[in-house]
Design a protein around this motif. Structure first.
Motif, mmCIF file in Angstrom:
data_model
loop_
_atom_site.group_PDB
_atom_site.id
_atom_site.type_symbol
_atom_site.label_atom_id
_atom_site.label_comp_id
_atom_site.label_asym_id
_atom_site.label_seq_id
_atom_site.Cartn_x
_atom_site.Cartn_y
_atom_site.Cartn_z
ATOM 1 N N ASP A 202 27.302 17.890 71.871
ATOM 2 C CA ASP A 202 27.428 16.887 70.807
ATOM 3 C C ASP A 202 27.442 17.505 69.415
ATOM 4 O OD1 ASP A 202 27.204 14.778 72.730
ATOM 5 O OD2 ASP A 202 25.043 15.137 72.771
ATOM 6 N N VAL A 203 27.236 18.804 69.307
ATOM 7 C CA VAL A 203 27.090 19.457 68.011
ATOM 8 C C VAL A 203 28.449 19.895 67.485
ATOM 9 C CG1 VAL A 203 26.057 21.379 66.749
ATOM 10 C CG2 VAL A 203 24.758 20.221 68.558
ATOM 11 N N ASP A 204 28.862 19.300 66.383
ATOM 12 C CA ASP A 204 30.113 19.695 65.733
ATOM 13 C C ASP A 204 29.885 20.829 64.737
ATOM 14 O OD1 ASP A 204 31.617 17.748 67.074
ATOM 15 O OD2 ASP A 204 31.053 16.220 65.616
ATOM 16 N N ALA A 205 28.741 20.743 64.031
ATOM 17 C CA ALA A 205 28.438 21.745 63.007
ATOM 18 C C ALA A 205 27.008 22.230 63.202
ATOM 19 C CB ALA A 205 28.609 21.151 61.612
ATOM 20 N N PRO A 206 26.796 23.365 63.845
ATOM 21 C CA PRO A 206 25.433 23.890 64.030
ATOM 22 C C PRO A 206 24.747 24.145 62.696
ATOM 23 C CG PRO A 206 27.010 25.048 65.422
ATOM 24 C CD PRO A 206 27.812 24.224 64.473
ATOM 25 N N VAL A 207 23.489 23.757 62.615
ATOM 26 C CA VAL A 207 22.724 23.962 61.386
ATOM 27 C C VAL A 207 22.289 25.413 61.255
ATOM 28 C CG1 VAL A 207 20.663 23.261 60.104
ATOM 29 C CG2 VAL A 207 21.962 21.551 61.392
ATOM 30 N N ASN A 208 21.906 26.008 62.371
ATOM 31 C CA ASN A 208 21.539 27.431 62.395
ATOM 32 C C ASN A 208 20.426 27.767 61.399
ATOM 33 O OD1 ASN A 208 23.434 28.105 64.403
ATOM 34 N ND2 ASN A 208 25.072 28.293 62.871
ATOM 35 N N ASP A 209 19.387 26.921 61.373
ATOM 36 C CA ASP A 209 18.249 27.208 60.500
ATOM 37 C C ASP A 209 17.003 27.584 61.293
ATOM 38 O OD1 ASP A 209 17.605 24.759 61.583
ATOM 39 O OD2 ASP A 209 17.430 23.704 59.671
ATOM 40 N N GLY A 210 17.181 27.808 62.584
ATOM 41 C CA GLY A 210 16.056 28.204 63.414
ATOM 42 C C GLY A 210 15.218 27.059 63.929
ATOM 43 N N LEU A 211 15.560 25.821 63.540
ATOM 44 C CA LEU A 211 14.813 24.642 63.974
ATOM 45 C C LEU A 211 15.630 23.863 64.993
ATOM 46 C CD1 LEU A 211 13.485 23.429 60.495
ATOM 47 C CD2 LEU A 211 12.308 24.856 62.187
#
Length: 477
Positions: A202-211
């Motif tokens: 479901d993820v279009d844009a990974p946040v990639n902040d470690g959370l």
């Protein structure tokens, strides 16, 4: 115990705000939230003997919750809440007579609702400013008396009585308050918003902040066993989404679920049809069995006039947005609801009085005839989350919805300095965890450590950097 109530005057009230940026979009009801201001109140009280102290409080100015009129912009909603804060400041500081904390609230409760109504503002908005100010005043009172929030309320130093709740006449509120026994921990109930990704697909844009970003990641990272699931009122879409969520939550031991309608069902029949469909869906058998209650399925305009007994016979129903005034819960009980939310944006005294109502009625029935739940308004790390946790913990709720820590990256998402963040982490050991550049709420095995809240003041040993906050913005003409 009214004789022990401590009187004071409200000498000064300062109003501030600070922008909050969400790391993930939060869809609830009719809004998808990406940024929002947080309001702050700083107030000074003076006791008759001349002693004085400052106290503080904070709350997000969430749009489209207090007033869901789609003709209003988010900025319009923010201005409504700013107006409420200014009205509360003017009312409380205009009255110089020393009074107990509850007396200050009681004196201004009805007049502020009436004044707000004359400006087209509903009771939820009218109560927002006083809710913040009452917490700041109680924080100051606890500080000058050297008492914790728990001790001040249990000893009724605040002077709570039943004058604003006719149904509590004859009930020993002081004895009820004294009986309250806060815990050292509370379970966190994780919110799944309407646009939250369930799996990595479901993820279009990974946040990639470690959370955690997906529900799968939340389950793995937090160990939560309690989940609050938002539904849209569109039965087919809701059933499909809940089925996907149920698959992810199936391995969670001792799973507990609540469903939040956020006023999205047209009437009680539609809400009942939804729940019947949930129960009839094989993929949702476990989730249905683990669902405690359904929250605010109906629009507030009709909720307290609608008979929800057919739905309540299948699953308990509670009010949240419909809890606009102190008489809302008794009115809801007459329509078949059995629950009401505790939300500090509606006022700490409302939560305490509603908790007394539950005790009174449950004692009479000899069973759990009605109940309270702990719901969230995206409370932020710092004053807001700490004071709300202390409140729901004191009234004995075993789990609390918490979503501010998920959608906002701790103090960093509020723009707080690292020094401010670390001051809170140091003052509240166990509640937060710190890395090299961030301080966030600490969740272990799905629980929060509340030990540090039992200290002088209203659940805080630190304050925001007041000088870094913006004065409350002027409202648009």
């Amino acid at each position: 115990m009214r004789a022990e109530a401590q009187r004071f005057s409200v000498a000064e009230v300062e109003l501030y705000e600070r922008p909050v940026n969400l790391r993930l979009p939060f869809r609830f009801g009719v809004v998808t939230l990406t940024h929002c201001p947080q309001a702050f109140v700083r107030a000074r009280i003076v006791l008759p003997d001349g002693r004085s102290a400052w106290g503080g409080a904070a709350e997000l100015m969430a749009p489209k919750w207090f007033d869901k009129n789609l003709a209003l912009s988010n900025e319009d909603n923010f201005d409504q809440l700013r107006t409420s804060m200014r009205m509360a400041r003017e009312a409380y500081t205009a009255d110089a007579a020393p009074q107990a904390a509850f007396d200050h609230f009681a004196a201004h409760y009805a007049p502020l609702i009436a004044s707000a109504g004359a400006q087209g503002l509903n009771p939820l908005i009218a109560c927002y400013g006083p809710a913040l100010l009452d917490r700041a005043l109680l924080d100051a009172l606890c500080r000058v008396q050297g008492l914790s929030f728990y001790a001040a309320v249990r000893g009724n130093v605040v002077g709570i009585d039943g004058r604003l709740a006719a149904d509590l006449q004859g009930f020993d509120i002081a004895a009820f308050l004294c009986s309250l026994a806060p815990s050292d921990h509370i379970a966190l109930r994780h919110t799944v918003g309407l646009v939250d990704p369930i799996t990595s697909a479901d993820v279009d844009a990974p946040v990639n902040d470690g959370l955690p970003q997906t529900l799968e990641q939340v389950v793995a990272a937090t160990g939560c066993r309690h989940y609050k699931l938002k539904v849209s009122g569109q039965i087919e879409a809701d059933i499909d989404r809940l089925s996907r969520i149920a698959q992810v939550l199936a391995p969670v031991p001792d799973l507990i679920v609540t469903l939040d309608g956020n006023e999205q069902f047209t009437d009680a029949q539609a809400a009942a049809a939804f729940w019947q469909q949930v129960r009839a869906t094989p993929q949702l058998e476990q989730l249905a069995a683990r669902t405690l209650y359904i929250e605010q399925p109906l629009p507030r305009a009709i909720a307290l006039d609608a008979d929800v007994r057919p739905l309540a016979a299948m699953r308990p129903v509670l009010i949240d947005e419909s809890d606009g005034t102190l008489d809302a819960f008794p009115r809801a009980l007459a329509q078949g609801y059995t629950g009401v939310s505790s939300k500090q944006c509606k006022g700490i005294y409302r939560s305490l009085l509603n908790a007394a109502r539950c005790r009174q009625r449950n004692d009479r029935a000899g069973a759990a005839a009605c109940f309270m739940s702990a719901e969230d308004l995206t409370t932020q790390a710092g004053l807001a989350v700490q004071q709300d946790l202390a409140l729901v913990n004191l009234i004995g709720l075993g789990h609390v919805e918490r979503n501010g820590h998920h959608y906002v990256d701790g103090f960093a998402g509020q723009g707080a300095s690292l020094a401010e963040s670390r001051a809170f982490a140091q003052a509240q050991p166990g509640l937060y965890e710190a890395s090299a550049d961030a301080v966030r709420l600490r969740v272990r095995n799905g629980r929060l450590d509340l030990h540090s809240l039992d200290a002088p003041g209203f659940a805080t040993g630190a304050y925001p950097d007041w000088a870094s906050l913006e004065p409350l913005h002027p409202t648009a003409d």
